[in-house]
Scaffold this active site. Sequence first.
Site, PDB file in Angstrom:
ATOM      1  CE  LYS A 179      -3.853  -2.578   0.717  1.00  0.00           C
ATOM      2  NZ  LYS A 179      -4.771  -2.630  -0.703  1.00  0.00           N
ATOM      3  CG  HIS A 297      -6.805  -9.882  -6.339  1.00  0.00           C
ATOM      4  ND1 HIS A 297      -8.390  -9.199  -6.478  1.00  0.00           N
ATOM      5  CD2 HIS A 297      -6.541  -9.092  -5.456  1.00  0.00           C
ATOM      6  CE1 HIS A 297      -8.693  -8.314  -5.630  1.00  0.00           C
ATOM      7  NE2 HIS A 297      -7.634  -8.030  -4.760  1.00  0.00           N
ATOM      8  CB  SER A 382      -7.007 -10.130   1.640  1.00  0.00           C
ATOM      9  OG  SER A 382      -6.176  -8.943   1.009  1.00  0.00           O
TER      10      SER A 382
END
Length: 490
Positions: A179, A297, A382
Amino acid sequence: MSQSVSERTRIKSDRYESGVIPYAKMGYWDASYAVKTTDVLALFRITPQPGVDPVEAAAAVAGESSTATWTVVWTDLLTACDRYRAKAYRVDPVPNAADQYFAFIAYECDLFEEGSLANLTASIIGNVFGFKAVAALRLEDMRIPHSYLKTFQGPATGIVVERERLNKYGTPLLGATVKPKLGLSGKNYGRVVYEGLKGGLDFLKDDENINSQPFMRWRERFLNCMEGINRASAATGEVKGSYLNVTAATMEEVYKRSEYAKEVGSIIIMIDLVMGYTAIQSMALWARENDMLLHLHRAGNSTYARQKNHGINFRVICKWMRMSGVDHIHAGTVVGKLEGDPLMIKGFYHTLRLTTLDVNLPYGLFFEMSWASLRRCMPVASGGIHCGQMHQLIHYLGDDVVLQFGGGTIGHPDGIQAGATANRVALESMVLARNEGADYFNQEVGPQILRNAAKTCGPLQSALDLWKDISFNYTSTDTADFAATSTANV
């Protein structure tokens, strides 16, 4: 008594002169159908249009997802049409939903190309979701027969072999997403990877939308990530990795980036669900051939998986992705910021991790199903989780999971390495307490275990102080139909 040739001819003549007849009378409804072990079974949640009989709606779904069109066609006579018609064989009302029904439909296995998820889905979800006879339609579950599963490769590596490569057993794996996910330079990106791995994480990862943008091209990211990985591995003596996202505009570019990731020493690559089913299967084959872990993902899944009455339940996506051959897939946290009813999440995790599925209606599992020796897929948790929830995460998700603390690592007030250390100490202290028999899920015992560990770990104490009041208490959109549940944020 058998019919005469003339009688059979008259029946066929009546059928094919009738133009448009109800789907239920065309052979797509059979309440006495005996399900075969080789049938592909699908469970749809149907919301018929006002005035449409549920049985006719179910038959319409069966017809439009197999061989039917809007009118009778003579060319049916040139096929084994009775065999190839899908059969809706059971319709049940959905509990506590007056206008919704569960429709069970059986498909002859020969309707589908071997080993092709694209072909399977082209029938099951290809055209029928826009059909006017139903106001809404959702694919809730599927049973894939043993014979058809054997035409798919399954996960390239699987849970057992991944643990062997990492030499890590009896505990969840730890990860974090870099991030901010967009905007960092390659040098700073690699620094985040190094700090997180040096602090105690097993993995760092790219996020879904970091590919090759003007602020950081993919090659720059890969090189800096690998420098961070190698330095952290040398410093800790542990096998480390970072999911390098190879998603790109074309498959040629995806393969190019994957080959480069292998050349520079990465043990794992990453792709996004939005690449499409054929691309996912292609990359799973590449990962198997090149001895790489493949992380998926689930970018985009909630556009069709979240709403309860229309779309595709995520447990079906889990089945398809395990068949396709991914090693990791994001599957929910229960306690984080994303959609996650505890029973639904259990169903997703069972689908990915068990070798045989039993009927479990509270978990949303409607069919028994053997996975035919396909390897198990590692779920990834997550999105909005932090070390103060460790007792809940272990209770709900178990050991075979990657716990990814993105903001919960990089947002630590003392820095990234301190955030990673806080997560590592929280995890190890909770696993130790569990193994010693502590009632760690108790809402007084679990937090006390963390507080005790924090007495000798400053980073953990700082994290608990910062995030102690953070939770995401929203009622889940997708909840179990056969049990009263709520989102488990406590």
